[in-house]
Design a protein around this motif. Structure first.
Motif, PDB file in Angstrom:
ATOM      1  N   THR A  10      -5.930   2.285  -9.054  1.00 33.46           N
ATOM      2  CA  THR A  10      -6.460   0.928  -9.182  1.00 33.46           C
ATOM      3  C   THR A  10      -5.568  -0.074  -8.453  1.00 33.46           C
ATOM      4  O   THR A  10      -6.051  -0.935  -7.702  1.00 33.46           O
ATOM      5  CB  THR A  10      -6.569   0.541 -10.664  1.00 33.46           C
ATOM      6  OG1 THR A  10      -7.435   1.451 -11.337  1.00 33.46           O
ATOM      7  CG2 THR A  10      -7.102  -0.877 -10.812  1.00 33.46           C
ATOM      8  N   SER A  11      -4.272   0.027  -8.653  1.00 37.47           N
ATOM      9  CA  SER A  11      -3.337  -0.880  -7.998  1.00 37.47           C
ATOM     10  C   SER A  11      -3.364  -0.705  -6.479  1.00 37.47           C
ATOM     11  O   SER A  11      -3.284  -1.679  -5.725  1.00 37.47           O
ATOM     12  CB  SER A  11      -1.928  -0.644  -8.535  1.00 37.47           C
ATOM     13  OG  SER A  11      -0.995  -1.508  -7.920  1.00 37.47           O
ATOM     14  N   LEU A  12      -3.517   0.526  -6.032  1.00 35.40           N
ATOM     15  CA  LEU A  12      -3.566   0.823  -4.600  1.00 35.40           C
ATOM     16  C   LEU A  12      -4.752   0.148  -3.950  1.00 35.40           C
ATOM     17  O   LEU A  12      -4.620  -0.515  -2.897  1.00 35.40           O
ATOM     18  CB  LEU A  12      -3.639   2.341  -4.406  1.00 35.40           C
ATOM     19  CG  LEU A  12      -3.742   2.861  -2.974  1.00 35.40           C
ATOM     20  CD1 LEU A  12      -2.522   2.455  -2.162  1.00 35.40           C
ATOM     21  CD2 LEU A  12      -3.892   4.375  -2.982  1.00 35.40           C
ATOM     22  N   PHE A  13      -5.919   0.256  -4.561  1.00 35.83           N
ATOM     23  CA  PHE A  13      -7.121  -0.345  -3.981  1.00 35.83           C
ATOM     24  C   PHE A  13      -7.076  -1.870  -4.051  1.00 35.83           C
ATOM     25  O   PHE A  13      -7.519  -2.561  -3.135  1.00 35.83           O
ATOM     26  CB  PHE A  13      -8.369   0.191  -4.682  1.00 35.83           C
ATOM     27  CG  PHE A  13      -8.656   1.637  -4.348  1.00 35.83           C
ATOM     28  CD1 PHE A  13      -8.281   2.170  -3.125  1.00 35.83           C
ATOM     29  CD2 PHE A  13      -9.296   2.465  -5.246  1.00 35.83           C
ATOM     30  CE1 PHE A  13      -8.534   3.495  -2.804  1.00 35.83           C
ATOM     31  CE2 PHE A  13      -9.561   3.793  -4.938  1.00 35.83           C
ATOM     32  CZ  PHE A  13      -9.180   4.305  -3.717  1.00 35.83           C
ATOM     33  N   ASP A  14      -6.523  -2.393  -5.141  1.00 40.54           N
ATOM     34  CA  ASP A  14      -6.381  -3.852  -5.249  1.00 40.54           C
ATOM     35  C   ASP A  14      -5.510  -4.400  -4.122  1.00 40.54           C
ATOM     36  O   ASP A  14      -5.830  -5.427  -3.505  1.00 40.54           O
ATOM     37  CB  ASP A  14      -5.783  -4.231  -6.608  1.00 40.54           C
ATOM     38  CG  ASP A  14      -6.768  -4.056  -7.754  1.00 40.54           C
ATOM     39  OD1 ASP A  14      -7.985  -3.960  -7.467  1.00 40.54           O
ATOM     40  OD2 ASP A  14      -6.325  -4.021  -8.913  1.00 40.54           O
ATOM     41  N   HIS A  34      -8.593 -10.733   7.416  1.00 37.34           N
ATOM     42  CA  HIS A  34      -9.909 -11.170   7.888  1.00 37.34           C
ATOM     43  C   HIS A  34     -10.362 -12.490   7.307  1.00 37.34           C
ATOM     44  O   HIS A  34     -11.493 -12.920   7.591  1.00 37.34           O
ATOM     45  CB  HIS A  34     -10.943 -10.069   7.559  1.00 37.34           C
ATOM     46  CG  HIS A  34     -10.705  -8.783   8.267  1.00 37.34           C
ATOM     47  ND1 HIS A  34     -11.159  -8.522   9.545  1.00 37.34           N
ATOM     48  CD2 HIS A  34     -10.030  -7.663   7.882  1.00 37.34           C
ATOM     49  CE1 HIS A  34     -10.785  -7.307   9.909  1.00 37.34           C
ATOM     50  NE2 HIS A  34     -10.091  -6.758   8.908  1.00 37.34           N
ATOM     51  N   ASN A  35      -9.482 -13.131   6.514  1.00 37.53           N
ATOM     52  CA  ASN A  35      -9.821 -14.418   5.902  1.00 37.53           C
ATOM     53  C   ASN A  35     -11.135 -14.362   5.135  1.00 37.53           C
ATOM     54  O   ASN A  35     -12.030 -15.192   5.290  1.00 37.53           O
ATOM     55  CB  ASN A  35      -9.901 -15.527   6.964  1.00 37.53           C
ATOM     56  CG  ASN A  35      -8.554 -15.766   7.622  1.00 37.53           C
ATOM     57  OD1 ASN A  35      -7.524 -15.804   6.943  1.00 37.53           O
ATOM     58  ND2 ASN A  35      -8.570 -15.937   8.943  1.00 37.53           N
ATOM     59  N   LYS A  36     -11.271 -13.320   4.322  1.00 38.41           N
ATOM     60  CA  LYS A  36     -12.487 -13.134   3.546  1.00 38.41           C
ATOM     61  C   LYS A  36     -12.157 -13.136   2.057  1.00 38.41           C
ATOM     62  O   LYS A  36     -11.014 -12.937   1.663  1.00 38.41           O
ATOM     63  CB  LYS A  36     -13.172 -11.802   3.899  1.00 38.41           C
ATOM     64  CG  LYS A  36     -13.689 -11.739   5.327  1.00 38.41           C
ATOM     65  CD  LYS A  36     -14.343 -10.405   5.589  1.00 38.41           C
ATOM     66  CE  LYS A  36     -14.870 -10.331   7.021  1.00 38.41           C
ATOM     67  NZ  LYS A  36     -15.926 -11.308   7.264  1.00 38.41           N
ATOM     68  N   ILE A  84       0.833  -1.205   0.000  1.00 42.08           N
ATOM     69  CA  ILE A  84       0.000   0.000   0.000  1.00 42.08           C
ATOM     70  C   ILE A  84       0.870   1.258   0.000  1.00 42.08           C
ATOM     71  O   ILE A  84       0.706   2.166  -0.817  1.00 42.08           O
ATOM     72  CB  ILE A  84      -0.960  -0.002   1.206  1.00 42.08           C
ATOM     73  CG1 ILE A  84      -1.936  -1.178   1.101  1.00 42.08           C
ATOM     74  CG2 ILE A  84      -1.715   1.325   1.288  1.00 42.08           C
ATOM     75  CD1 ILE A  84      -2.857  -1.318   2.298  1.00 42.08           C
ATOM     76  N   VAL A  85       1.832   1.301   0.949  1.00 39.39           N
ATOM     77  CA  VAL A  85       2.687   2.481   1.035  1.00 39.39           C
ATOM     78  C   VAL A  85       3.524   2.644  -0.228  1.00 39.39           C
ATOM     79  O   VAL A  85       3.802   3.774  -0.661  1.00 39.39           O
ATOM     80  CB  VAL A  85       3.595   2.406   2.290  1.00 39.39           C
ATOM     81  CG1 VAL A  85       4.641   1.299   2.153  1.00 39.39           C
ATOM     82  CG2 VAL A  85       4.270   3.749   2.541  1.00 39.39           C
ATOM     83  N   ASN A 125      -6.604  -6.811  -0.954  1.00 36.43           N
ATOM     84  CA  ASN A 125      -5.862  -8.050  -0.729  1.00 36.43           C
ATOM     85  C   ASN A 125      -5.363  -8.149   0.721  1.00 36.43           C
ATOM     86  O   ASN A 125      -5.488  -9.200   1.360  1.00 36.43           O
ATOM     87  CB  ASN A 125      -4.694  -8.135  -1.711  1.00 36.43           C
ATOM     88  CG  ASN A 125      -3.904  -9.425  -1.549  1.00 36.43           C
ATOM     89  OD1 ASN A 125      -4.456 -10.532  -1.645  1.00 36.43           O
ATOM     90  ND2 ASN A 125      -2.605  -9.298  -1.303  1.00 36.43           N
ATOM     91  N   VAL A 126      -4.808  -7.050   1.233  1.00 34.89           N
ATOM     92  CA  VAL A 126      -4.317  -7.046   2.623  1.00 34.89           C
ATOM     93  C   VAL A 126      -5.478  -7.249   3.591  1.00 34.89           C
ATOM     94  O   VAL A 126      -5.357  -7.984   4.585  1.00 34.89           O
ATOM     95  CB  VAL A 126      -3.581  -5.719   2.920  1.00 34.89           C
ATOM     96  CG1 VAL A 126      -3.231  -5.616   4.400  1.00 34.89           C
ATOM     97  CG2 VAL A 126      -2.328  -5.605   2.063  1.00 34.89           C
TER      98      VAL A 126
END
Length: 319
Positions: free
Chosen positions: A298-302, A312-314, A215-216, A306-307
């Motif tokens: 887009t890459s940031l939100f993806d 949260h195992n979702k 993210i960073v 994912n994180v």
């Protein structure tokens, strides 16, 4: 022969009270707190102020204070209050209202049962020229105090204005590049994350999402441009917000500066909010908006999704 009863039996209670509350007798006492009141303004006076000795001497030199039932016709007056603490008694206080035309009322501080029986005040008359001089002395003192106070107020206003401008300049000069420089120093980044998919009816929310570095990395490497307005979109289906907070200390500014960076999708924009307090404790805030390149967004939100899902195992679609 008419004076003989007085010399033998002494003063009557009434005569004694009149004598005791005479301004001349009052000013022969020792006091450590002084207050002048003129035109509804109070001036608290230090015992070391020259006006204390000046007023004492002028009152003692004012001649005879004669008890009177007459009242003043002057609208010019001031009140002089003197007091001291007395062991076992508490406090002794005298309040004297001097009039320009030579009258003075001495108000009784009824601090015990014996004094509660006394009149509310005693009236005296004294030399008119002495009264005028006394009044003018207080007028000059009050004018000088007001002048000094006004200068001090103006100086304080200027200092507060300078402190306010300094703080506002600092937060206005703080840009997204400064945020990126601060993020590069962090070993671990914690972000707030919100994702709503109204079409599929599920949402993600986590105020303490620990970044794995992806993210960073996207935040640091994205391209930003300052903008004035946001291109609002109607019927937004998906909303995604990533929030980053931090605090920095500038070399030339003593107060800490805090920032909040919110990266928003649909409509896409980045809002930087900065805040600080000036040296007087007043809060200052500033907001700046930026555009962000779509690829990085887009890459940031993806990466954020994912994180979140790993923590949260979702998977997509789970509430």
């Amino acid at each position: 022969m008419t004076l003989l009863p007085i010399s033998v039996f002494g003063l009557t209670g009434c005569d004694k009270n009149v004598r005791d509350h005479n301004p001349h007798n009052v000013m022969n006492g020792r006091y450590h707190e002084f207050t002048l009141t003129m035109n509804n303004k109070e001036y608290y006076i230090s015992s070391s102020d020259e006006i204390v000795d000046s007023l004492k001497n002028k009152i003692l030199d004012a001649g005879t204070f004669k008890s009177t039932s007459s009242t003043s016709n002057s609208y010019k007056s001031f009140t002089y209050q003197v007091e001291r603490s007395v062991m076992m008694w508490g406090r002794v206080r005298y309040k004297m209202e001097f009039f320009y035309d030579g009258y003075v009322n001495v108000y009784v501080d009824k601090y015990n049962d014996e004094r509660k029986k006394l009149p509310d005040y005693y009236s005296y008359q004294f030399d008119k020229e002495k009264a005028e001089d006394l009044y003018n002395t207080v007028v000059n003192y009050a004018d000088e105090r007001d002048r000094i106070l006004e200068e001090e107020l103006e100086a304080r206003k200027a200092m507060r204005a300078a402190a306010s401008k300094e703080a506002e300049d600092k937060i206005a000069a703080f840009t997204i590049n400064d945020v990126i420089n601060d993020l590069k120093k962090k070993e671990q980044l914690t972000v707030s994350f919100y994702y709503l998919n109204s079409a599929e009816d599920y949402s993600y929310f986590d105020n303490e999402l620990e970044d794995d570095g992806s993210i960073v990395n996207e935040i640091i490497n994205a391209t930003y441009n300052k903008i004035d307005t946001i291109d609002r979109q109607i019927n937004v289906i998906r909303t995604c917000i990533i929030g980053v907070e931090g605090s920095v200390t500038l070399d030339d500014f003593k107060q800490p500066l805090t920032y909040s960076l919110n990266i928003v999708g649909q409509p896409s924009y980045v809002e930087l909010s900065t805040s600080t307090n000036d040296s007087y404790g007043a809060a200052h805030n500033y907001r700046t908006k930026y555009s962000i390149d779509s690829e990085s967004l887009t890459s940031l939100f993806d990466n954020a999704i994912n994180v979140y899902e790993q923590k949260h195992n979702k998977t997509n679609g789970e509430a």
